[in-house]
Scaffold this active site. Structure first.
Site, PDB file in Angstrom:
ATOM      1  CG  HIS A 206      -5.552  -2.241  -1.487  1.00 27.63           C
ATOM      2  ND1 HIS A 206      -4.494  -2.842  -0.841  1.00 27.63           N
ATOM      3  CD2 HIS A 206      -5.338  -0.905  -1.347  1.00 27.63           C
ATOM      4  CE1 HIS A 206      -3.694  -1.930  -0.332  1.00 27.63           C
ATOM      5  NE2 HIS A 206      -4.185  -0.733  -0.630  1.00 27.63           N
ATOM      6  CD  GLU A 207      -6.696   1.483  -4.189  1.00 27.37           C
ATOM      7  OE1 GLU A 207      -6.848   2.472  -3.456  1.00 27.37           O
ATOM      8  OE2 GLU A 207      -5.601   0.904  -4.314  1.00 27.37           O
TER       9      GLU A 207
ATOM     10  CG  HIS B 159      -7.314   2.710   1.007  1.00 26.85           C
ATOM     11  ND1 HIS B 159      -6.551   2.976   2.118  1.00 26.85           N
ATOM     12  CD2 HIS B 159      -6.469   2.160   0.103  1.00 26.85           C
ATOM     13  CE1 HIS B 159      -5.289   2.594   1.896  1.00 26.85           C
ATOM     14  NE2 HIS B 159      -5.214   2.090   0.682  1.00 26.85           N
TER      15      HIS B 159
ATOM     16  CB  CYS C 222      -0.892  -0.019   1.237  1.00 24.73           C
ATOM     17  SG  CYS C 222      -1.957   1.430   1.384  1.00 24.73           S
TER      18      CYS C 222
HETATM   19 ZN    ZN Z   1      -3.565   1.235  -0.167  1.00 27.15          ZN
END
Ligand code: ZN
Length: 214
Positions: free
Chosen positions: A168-169, A172, A126
């Site tokens: 993953h995004e 976030h 990341c």
């Molecule tokens: Zn990330």
């Protein structure tokens, strides 16, 4: 409804960010903006400003370089992210990880649900946790819904590496970092991953740590 005066501070902050030009500074783990659920995007940035903000996210992602970037990673708590992966990887990696090229996309208010029960575990990193990677087991296929940057509905199934990127995004935007989902004993420096664990799958790394694959 918010009034225009209530909307102004966020738009002003984005204008200030963009005024510097070039790639935006990336916020590192420890900043609370990465741990809050981002606000749904509902026009807080007028279309011209949104387009310039998205362009700056793309520039920042490419300069890093990374394959995805979420607005909170530049300090903006809105549910907006960009993804793009040219996937310049060997054929074996492409096959084992399903790392196929992912064209540039803007995800607005995305959310995902797993499709099927398949899971895959690979090293992941990341831009907000520089210098490290860890193994994360994730659903191999997800259905992503939301909008694009023009407000058009998005409803699409992603698989392979692109599925990992969109998870993953989107995480976030919920205040979740990949480390929250990682196998703790797999945490490795970028250098160690490059030196020791560059094979397509992390099975050997898992055995060396004395744990089963997550
Ligand atoms: Zn990330």
């Amino acid at each position: 409804m918010e009034t225009s005066s209530e909307r102004a501070p966020l738009a002003e902050r984005v204008e200030e960010l963009l005024a510097q030009g070039g790639p935006l500074p990336i916020v590192a783990a420890g900043d609370p903006v990465l741990r809050r659920a981002a606000d749904p995007f509902d026009g807080q940035l007028e279309p011209g400003l949104l387009a310039r903000f998205v362009a700056a996210l793309r520039l920042t992602m490419r300069a890093a370089p990374g394959v995805g970037l979420a607005a909170p990673q530049v300090g903006v708590g809105l549910r907006i992210a960009v993804i793009e992966d040219p996937a310049p990887v060997p054929e074996e990696v492409r096959r084992v990880r399903g790392r196929v090229p992912q064209p540039f996309r803007v995800l607005v208010n995305p959310s995902y649900t797993p499709v099927g029960s398949g899971r895959a575990a690979f090293f992941e990193g990341c831009l907000s946790v520089p210098g490290y990677q860890a193994v994360v087991a994730r659903p191999t296929e997800v259905r992503l819904t939301g909008q694009d940057e023009h407000g058009r509905a998005l409803d699409e199934v992603f698989s392979g590496w692109p599925a990992r990127i969109v998870q993953h995004e989107t995480d976030h935007l919920d205040g979740t970092l990949y480390l929250d989902r990682a196998e703790p004993r797999s945490l490795s420096s970028q250098q160690a991953v490059a030196d020791r664990w560059a094979q397509p799958s992390p099975e050997r790394a898992a055995r060396a740590r004395g744990v089963d694959r997550p």
